[in-house]
Scaffold this active site. Sequence first.
Site, PDB file in Angstrom:
ATOM      1  N   HIS A 207       0.809  -1.222   0.000  1.00  0.00           N
ATOM      2  CA  HIS A 207       0.000   0.000   0.000  1.00  0.00           C
ATOM      3  C   HIS A 207       0.843   1.273   0.000  1.00  0.00           C
ATOM      4  O   HIS A 207       0.420   2.297   0.523  1.00  0.00           O
ATOM      5  CB  HIS A 207      -0.926   0.002   1.221  1.00  0.00           C
ATOM      6  CG  HIS A 207      -2.048  -0.985   1.098  1.00  0.00           C
ATOM      7  ND1 HIS A 207      -2.944  -0.984   0.062  1.00  0.00           N
ATOM      8  CD2 HIS A 207      -2.420  -2.027   1.887  1.00  0.00           C
ATOM      9  CE1 HIS A 207      -3.821  -1.967   0.210  1.00  0.00           C
ATOM     10  NE2 HIS A 207      -3.521  -2.621   1.305  1.00  0.00           N
TER      11      HIS A 207
ATOM     12  N   GLU B 149      -6.665 -11.835   6.835  1.00  0.00           N
ATOM     13  CA  GLU B 149      -7.370 -10.552   6.860  1.00  0.00           C
ATOM     14  C   GLU B 149      -8.644 -10.586   6.015  1.00  0.00           C
ATOM     15  O   GLU B 149      -9.073  -9.571   5.499  1.00  0.00           O
ATOM     16  CB  GLU B 149      -6.437  -9.401   6.469  1.00  0.00           C
ATOM     17  CG  GLU B 149      -5.647  -9.603   5.203  1.00  0.00           C
ATOM     18  CD  GLU B 149      -4.718  -8.438   4.889  1.00  0.00           C
ATOM     19  OE1 GLU B 149      -4.803  -7.378   5.516  1.00  0.00           O
ATOM     20  OE2 GLU B 149      -3.903  -8.592   3.965  1.00  0.00           O
TER      21      GLU B 149
ATOM     22  N   ASP C 296      -8.690  -4.775   6.578  1.00  0.00           N
ATOM     23  CA  ASP C 296      -9.233  -5.677   5.555  1.00  0.00           C
ATOM     24  C   ASP C 296     -10.200  -6.677   6.170  1.00  0.00           C
ATOM     25  O   ASP C 296     -11.211  -7.025   5.552  1.00  0.00           O
ATOM     26  CB  ASP C 296      -8.097  -6.402   4.823  1.00  0.00           C
ATOM     27  CG  ASP C 296      -7.532  -5.536   3.706  1.00  0.00           C
ATOM     28  OD1 ASP C 296      -8.330  -4.924   2.981  1.00  0.00           O
ATOM     29  OD2 ASP C 296      -6.300  -5.450   3.580  1.00  0.00           O
TER      30      ASP C 296
HETATM   31  C1  3PY Z   1      -5.121  -4.191   7.360  1.00  0.00           C
HETATM   32  O1  3PY Z   1      -5.568  -3.716   8.418  1.00  0.00           O
HETATM   33  O2  3PY Z   1      -5.844  -4.624   6.449  1.00  0.00           O
HETATM   34  C2  3PY Z   1      -3.689  -4.253   7.170  1.00  0.00           C
HETATM   35  O3  3PY Z   1      -3.269  -4.759   6.155  1.00  0.00           O
HETATM   36  C3  3PY Z   1      -2.799  -3.697   8.218  1.00  0.00           C
HETATM   37  O4  3PY Z   1      -1.456  -3.841   7.929  1.00  0.00           O
HETATM   38 MG    MG Z   2      -4.659  -5.363   4.765  1.00  0.00          MG
END
Ligand code: 3PY
Ligand code: MG
Length: 249
Positions: free
Chosen positions: A44, A147, A173
Site C-alpha cells: 500500500h 485478513e 481488511d
Molecule cells: C489491514 O488492516 O488490512 C492491514 O493490512 C494492516 O497492515
Molecule cells: Mg490489509
Amino acid sequence: MADTKKKLKNNRTALGGWMLIPHPAIAEIMAGEGFDWIALDMEHAAVDLSMVEQIERAVRPSGCDLFVRLDGVNPILAKHVLDAGAKGVIVPNVRSPEDVDIMTAAVRYPPQGNRGTSLARALDYGRNFDEYLRGHNDNVFVAVMIEHHLAAGRAEEILARPGIDAAFIGPYDLSASLGVAGQLDHPDVLTSERTILDACRRTGVAPGYHVVPPERARIDERIAAGYRFIGCSLDTHFLMHGCRSLLQT
Ligand code: 3PY
Ligand code: MG
C-alpha cells in the site's frame, strides 16, 4: 537467526514499526528507537525494489530486522526482496493452505523450497554464499496475513502448514470483508479475531496484529490478549499525530 524469530519461538513479544514513506532517514529514526522489526510496505505504498536495499542499509546498524510486506501472494517479489537483503516477508491476504505452500517454498532454497540461488546483495555479492545458504532456510522469517473472514474460517488449516513464523491480522481488511470497514471493534470482527487467535494456539504459530492508532495502551491490550508479533502504527501516523498534538489547542 533474526531476533524477531527467536523472540517469537520463545513466546516473547516482538514490536515492529511500519514504513509507508520509503526514505532511509525514516528507517534510521524508527530503527534507532528500538523496534524489534520494521516492515516496509510494498502493498500500500509507492516502494520499489531499489528502496528495499536503501532501507536495509539504513536499518542494519540498529540490529533491527527488516521485513517487507509484499504486494500479494507473490513468489517472484519474495525472491527479489530477499535478494535485496530483507530478513523475511509479510504476505498479505493469505486465503488457503496452497497460498502458504507457494510462499514458504518461494523463500527457501532447494530441497525445502524453490528460491533461485544468486550472488545478490543479501549474500554479500557472493562473498557470503556458503554461510548464507547454510543458514537461510531456517533463518528466513515468514508472516502470513489473515485478513478476510473466509481465511479466518480456515485459519487452523492454513496455519497448520509448515514454515510459518507468525499469523498477522490486518484489522482493516478483516473488517471490510465483513461489511463493516474500519469498525475495528465490531462484534463480528472480534469474533473472527478470536477464531484466528485460537487457531494460532492450536498450531503453535505466533499471533500478530497491526495496532494502527499510535497508542501504547492499545498495544498493551493486544499483548495481554496473547498477541506476540505486533505492528505499531505507521510512520505516516507518527508524523500526523505529532503535528496534531502540537497544533491542537
Ligand atoms: C489491514 O488492516 O488490512 C492491514 O493490512 C494492516 O497492515
Ligand atoms: Mg490489509
